[in-house]
Design a protein around this motif. Structure first.
Motif, PDB file in Angstrom:
ATOM      1  N   ASP A   1       0.835  -1.208   0.000  1.00 58.20           N
ATOM      2  CA  ASP A   1       0.000   0.000   0.000  1.00 58.20           C
ATOM      3  C   ASP A   1       0.868   1.255   0.000  1.00 58.20           C
ATOM      4  OD1 ASP A   1      -2.268  -1.548   0.028  1.00 58.20           O
ATOM      5  OD2 ASP A   1      -2.583  -1.385   2.197  1.00 58.20           O
ATOM      6  N   ALA A   2       1.966   1.231   0.742  1.00 53.87           N
ATOM      7  CA  ALA A   2       2.859   2.386   0.808  1.00 53.87           C
ATOM      8  C   ALA A   2       3.519   2.649  -0.545  1.00 53.87           C
ATOM      9  CB  ALA A   2       3.922   2.173   1.880  1.00 53.87           C
ATOM     10  N   ALA A   3       3.952   1.570  -1.203  1.00 54.39           N
ATOM     11  CA  ALA A   3       4.588   1.719  -2.512  1.00 54.39           C
ATOM     12  C   ALA A   3       3.617   2.319  -3.522  1.00 54.39           C
ATOM     13  CB  ALA A   3       5.102   0.365  -3.004  1.00 54.39           C
ATOM     14  N   ALA A   4       2.357   1.867  -3.491  1.00 51.36           N
ATOM     15  CA  ALA A   4       1.348   2.406  -4.402  1.00 51.36           C
ATOM     16  C   ALA A   4       1.071   3.873  -4.100  1.00 51.36           C
ATOM     17  CB  ALA A   4       0.065   1.585  -4.294  1.00 51.36           C
ATOM     18  N   ALA A   5       1.018   4.224  -2.808  1.00 51.47           N
ATOM     19  CA  ALA A   5       0.723   5.605  -2.419  1.00 51.47           C
ATOM     20  C   ALA A   5       1.833   6.552  -2.845  1.00 51.47           C
ATOM     21  CB  ALA A   5       0.505   5.682  -0.909  1.00 51.47           C
TER      22      ALA A   5
ATOM     23  N   GLU B   1      -3.549   6.887   7.552  1.00 52.11           N
ATOM     24  CA  GLU B   1      -4.623   7.323   6.668  1.00 52.11           C
ATOM     25  C   GLU B   1      -4.214   7.305   5.198  1.00 52.11           C
ATOM     26  OE1 GLU B   1      -7.363  11.328   5.889  1.00 52.11           O
ATOM     27  OE2 GLU B   1      -6.298  11.072   7.780  1.00 52.11           O
ATOM     28  N   THR B   2      -3.002   7.769   4.903  1.00 45.40           N
ATOM     29  CA  THR B   2      -2.580   7.903   3.504  1.00 45.40           C
ATOM     30  C   THR B   2      -1.645   6.787   3.043  1.00 45.40           C
ATOM     31  OG1 THR B   2      -0.618   9.234   4.022  1.00 45.40           O
ATOM     32  CG2 THR B   2      -2.728  10.406   3.767  1.00 45.40           C
ATOM     33  N   ASN B   3      -1.076   6.003   3.978  1.00 42.16           N
ATOM     34  CA  ASN B   3      -0.112   4.929   3.706  1.00 42.16           C
ATOM     35  C   ASN B   3       1.260   5.447   3.286  1.00 42.16           C
ATOM     36  OD1 ASN B   3      -2.093   2.865   4.159  1.00 42.16           O
ATOM     37  ND2 ASN B   3      -2.867   3.228   2.087  1.00 42.16           N
ATOM     38  N   ARG B   4       1.452   6.755   3.250  1.00 42.24           N
ATOM     39  CA  ARG B   4       2.750   7.299   2.841  1.00 42.24           C
ATOM     40  C   ARG B   4       3.739   7.294   4.008  1.00 42.24           C
ATOM     41  NH1 ARG B   4      -0.359  12.434   0.323  1.00 42.24           N
ATOM     42  NH2 ARG B   4      -0.711  11.679  -1.818  1.00 42.24           N
TER      43      ARG B   4
END
Length: 249
Positions: A38-42, A196-199
């Motif tokens: 999810d972090a990589a996509a964000a 919230e944002t996965n960043r």
């Protein structure tokens, strides 16, 4: 700055550039794998952000202890494939730019020129700090370590344990070993992801290096902010007489 400590500072810079994490028998938590994806996509969907960090290297060489501290900050404009950064060491500030794959690095000191070289990367984003930090978790052991508050935001904490081989090898036109093959121990990568944002909100990389009777501990802490802000990077025109091909001497 004496040479042993300088070599260790270079090791941290190499680590920040990313590693190929290899090795068998790693434990990877399924929840952590999902959060990392999810972090990589964000971050891939983010066009701009800012970063600041601290690098600390404490080395003991021949019973003498030395310390190197470097502060960094900068802006990533992924939409334009540009990055602007500053590094401060011993009261001196050095500037750098990345324009697509062309890097401009202010050498400073008596050599008052800009080192210019071409970065090798199939994917431009792998040259940027947030993607580099996340890439350290792609292989090796990875764990989900609950939630913590960072700068007033709830975050998910991921903890990775890269192998010694990963931290002593890097790809820069060819693969080679740092320091002629030291022992790297107790390597750990921590990444705090915004719930919230996965960043990424914060990262911390720590490892120990030993060679013979000499030892060192390197720690890099980086924070990310202003995602999606109106930040932009303009690369100045640097006269050819002020350019130097390759790394700073």
């Amino acid at each position: 700055m004496r040479r042993p400590a300088l070599h260790l500072a270079i090791a941290v810079c190499v680590l920040l550039a990313g590693c190929s994490l290899l090795g068998p028998n790693h434990t990877r938590d399924e929840r952590a794998e999902s959060a990392l994806a999810d972090a990589a996509a964000a971050i891939n969907d983010t066009e701009t952000y800012r970063f600041d960090g601290d690098v600390s290297v404490v080395a003991t060489v021949d019973d003498r202890t030395e310390r190197v501290d470097v502060r960094t900050n900068g802006t990533v404009d992924a939409a334009a494939r540009r990055m602007h950064g500053f590094a401060e060491r011993d009261g001196e500030v050095y500037e750098s730019y990345l324009d697509n794959r062309t890097r401009y690095q202010e050498c400073g000191g008596m050599f008052d020129r800009w080192a210019v070289d071409e970065q090798e990367a199939d994917d431009w984003s792998t040259l940027t700090p947030a993607v580099r930090q996340l890439s350290l978790l792609e292989s090796g052991s990875l764990y989900y370590n609950g939630t913590e508050t960072v700068d007033g935001r709830e975050t998910t904490l991921l903890v990775g344990e890269p192998t010694a081989e990963a931290l002593t090898q890097y790809q820069e036109r060819r693969s080679r070993s740092l320091f002629g093959g030291p022992n790297v121990e107790n390597a750990e990568v921590r990444v705090w992801l915004d719930a919230e944002t996965n960043r990424p909100r914060k990262t911390r990389i720590r490892f120990e290096v030993s060679r013979g009777g000499n030892t060192a501990t390197a720690t890099t802490t980086m924070r990310f902010s202003d995602y999606g802000s109106a930040a932009s990077v303009d690369v100045p025109v640097i006269p050819e007489d002020d350019q130097w091909s390759g790394d700073c001497p």
